[in-house]
Design an enzyme around this catalytic site. Structure first.
Site, PDB file in Angstrom:
ATOM      1  N   CYS A  52       0.831  -1.193   0.000  1.00 26.81           N
ATOM      2  CA  CYS A  52       0.000   0.000   0.000  1.00 26.81           C
ATOM      3  C   CYS A  52       0.874   1.255   0.000  1.00 26.81           C
ATOM      4  O   CYS A  52       1.765   1.395   0.858  1.00 26.81           O
ATOM      5  CB  CYS A  52      -0.923  -0.009   1.214  1.00 26.81           C
ATOM      6  SG  CYS A  52      -1.967   1.450   1.353  1.00 26.81           S
ATOM      7  N   CYS A  81       0.012   3.292   3.534  1.00 29.03           N
ATOM      8  CA  CYS A  81       0.466   2.903   4.873  1.00 29.03           C
ATOM      9  C   CYS A  81       1.569   1.857   4.865  1.00 29.03           C
ATOM     10  O   CYS A  81       2.149   1.561   5.916  1.00 29.03           O
ATOM     11  CB  CYS A  81      -0.710   2.400   5.713  1.00 29.03           C
ATOM     12  SG  CYS A  81      -1.333   0.785   5.201  1.00 29.03           S
ATOM     13  N   CYS A  91      -6.292  -2.906   1.012  1.00 23.91           N
ATOM     14  CA  CYS A  91      -5.294  -2.790   2.078  1.00 23.91           C
ATOM     15  C   CYS A  91      -5.945  -3.098   3.421  1.00 23.91           C
ATOM     16  O   CYS A  91      -6.888  -2.402   3.825  1.00 23.91           O
ATOM     17  CB  CYS A  91      -4.692  -1.384   2.100  1.00 23.91           C
ATOM     18  SG  CYS A  91      -3.535  -1.142   3.477  1.00 23.91           S
ATOM     19  N   CYS A 124      -5.175   0.300   6.110  1.00 23.56           N
ATOM     20  CA  CYS A 124      -5.808   1.627   6.093  1.00 23.56           C
ATOM     21  C   CYS A 124      -7.111   1.669   5.302  1.00 23.56           C
ATOM     22  O   CYS A 124      -7.784   2.695   5.264  1.00 23.56           O
ATOM     23  CB  CYS A 124      -4.838   2.669   5.530  1.00 23.56           C
ATOM     24  SG  CYS A 124      -4.432   2.431   3.782  1.00 23.56           S
ATOM     25  N   ASP A 139      21.862  -1.066 -17.317  1.00 22.00           N
ATOM     26  CA  ASP A 139      21.493  -2.035 -16.281  1.00 22.00           C
ATOM     27  C   ASP A 139      20.416  -2.965 -16.828  1.00 22.00           C
ATOM     28  O   ASP A 139      19.260  -2.576 -16.990  1.00 22.00           O
ATOM     29  CB  ASP A 139      20.979  -1.291 -15.049  1.00 22.00           C
ATOM     30  CG  ASP A 139      20.714  -2.226 -13.872  1.00 22.00           C
ATOM     31  OD1 ASP A 139      20.656  -3.456 -14.082  1.00 22.00           O
ATOM     32  OD2 ASP A 139      20.568  -1.723 -12.751  1.00 22.00           O
TER      33      ASP A 139
END
Length: 446
Positions: A213, A216, A235, A238, A361
């Site tokens: 999330c 939170c 979630c 929250c 990369d």
């Protein structure tokens, strides 16, 4: 000011023609660069002449397909549209779209503008004009050298959304990262998504970037995944959850083509790949949100041909060759999914470069679920491009036997001499243009 704008438009058009006819290059970037040099305010001036609305199309995967389909659908309704069809989506490419679309008198005659914009480049483009709508397709990890982790891209998009508070967002509600941005931005937004389980394959080992999330930090709970972090999420910490979906795909069928229902319309396409359900749905939601009735959408979709290496098909000596851009783990995994579901015998060439636009990369190759190819009748697998040895090593650890051929033309020619199956060619950024030209040249000579 108008004289400078006229000169900029003329110079852009001449530059583009010189690049195409003499140097055999698109010339879009140079056309835009010269237009901005002659008339620095050209973007602001021409964008201000669009009669109805300007769309910005952003997101990690699917921008070019969504943008071109949106343009095609609006044109099918009788509107005049400016569009950067080639996928040149940085500042110079955006400037070129407007300059090349303008008349020689420096005036623009367009009802809509459909402008694909690279996420990082939004900071520069939005200084010149603020779009009326932004389509946000998804957010996945991409080009680590340039973007870093997803946090950087999200911060940039959050900033530009606040730069354009009246811009309405058209967001993939199945992506918790995109949905979070929309909810936090303060901008009005609508969503599109798929509310039913479609993919029942539990063998995939793909990396899910947005499982936590953003509000939170708790791990999101999913009723089901589609791919990546896309799905129906909640979630437990929250209460952040998948938002209400305004344009919902139902009765989704994926196989040799795709089909789904939205707003009681049955949408069908010969395009393959589950991810194209999202691409088509995004374009549909944008048409409807932007004032179109989508009455011609199905006809426009039937005529729409993917371009610029987005599931682009070539026919050479009776064999089908499919070229597709795959530039990050999620994109590769979706391409592998298409191959898994293709019952026909096939061969595969994968081209990996590490030029500036690709990023040096390439550690992300280890997050691609190449192991799924073990159950696919792929015949010969060829690792090509500058970093073919790195790719060959990754395939070896996946249990996939491969041949190394750094030169993609030699790899394709070898296939033409010995191969008898269909061919998939997956390429990253800088390999796309040259590989596409090669296939067109072979197809023309055939």
């Amino acid at each position: 000011m108008k004289l400078r704008r006229m000169l900029a438009v003329w110079a852009a058009k001449v530059t583009e023609k010189i690049c195409v006819h003499i140097f055999h290059r698109q010339g879009v970037t140079w056309a835009g660069k010269i237009a901005l040099w002659i008339c620095p305010s050209i973007l602001q001036e021409l964008a201000g002449q669009v009669r109805r609305a300007v769309f910005a199309v952003c997101g990690t995967n699917g921008k070019t397909t969504v943008n071109n389909l949106l343009c095609t659908a609006l044109e099918a309704e009788g509107y005049q549209v400016i569009c950067n069809h080639t996928g040149s989506n940085m500042l110079n490419g955006v400037a070129a779209a407007f300059a090349l679309g303008a008349r020689v008198n420096g005036e623009l005659c367009a009802d809509y503008a459909c402008i694909e914009i690279d996420e990082v480049s939004t900071r520069k483009v939005f200084r010149y004009f603020q779009p009326d709508y932004m389509v946000l397709t998804n957010l996945f990890r991409d080009q680590l050298d340039r973007y870093g982790e997803i946090d950087l891209t999200m911060k940039i998009l959050d900033r530009v959304m606040r730069m354009a508070p009246r811009m309405k967002l058209i967001v993939n509600g199945d992506d918790p990262l995109s949905a979070y941005l929309a909810m936090e931005s303060g901008n009005e937004f609508v969503t599109y998504g798929i509310s039913e389980r479609v993919n029942t394959d539990t063998q995939t080992k793909e990396i899910r970037e947005g499982r936590f999330c953003r509000n939170c930090g708790a791990k999101l709970l999913y009723r089901f995944y589609h791919y990546g972090q896309l799905g129906d999420y909640l979630c437990p910490g929250c209460g952040f959850r998948r938002p209400v979906i305004h344009y919902e795909a139902q009765k989704v069928k994926v196989g040799n083509g795709i089909a789904f229902t939205v707003e009681d319309k049955r949408i069908r396409s010969e395009q393959r790949g589950f991810y194209n359900v999202y691409n088509i749905l995004a374009a549909y939601a944008a048409v409807r949100t932007g004032g179109g009735n989508a009455g011609q959408f199905r006809q426009a979709l039937a005529r729409f041909q993917p371009k610029n290496g987005r599931m682009e098909e070539f026919r050479i000596r009776g064999r089908r060759i499919v070229l597709n851009l795959a530039k990050n783990p999620t994109g590769f995994n979706q391409n592998i999914e298409v191959m898994v579901k293709d019952p026909l015998p096939k061969e595969l060439i994968v081209v990996i470069n590490d030029n500036d636009q690709d990023g040096a990369d390439i550690s992300w190759l280890w997050d691609v679920d190449f192991e799924r190819l073990k159950g696919v009748d792929t015949g010969t697998v060829t690792a090509s491009g500058i970093r073919c040895r790195d790719l060959g090593l990754r395939l070896k650890y996946a249990g996939i036997r491969s041949e190394l051929e750094p030169d993609v033309e030699k790899a394709v020619r070898r296939y033409m001499e010995k191969g008898s199956r269909d061919l998939y060619v997956l390429v990253n950024y800088t390999a796309l243009s040259d590989t596409r030209k090669l296939l067109k040249r072979i197809c023309f000579a055939d």
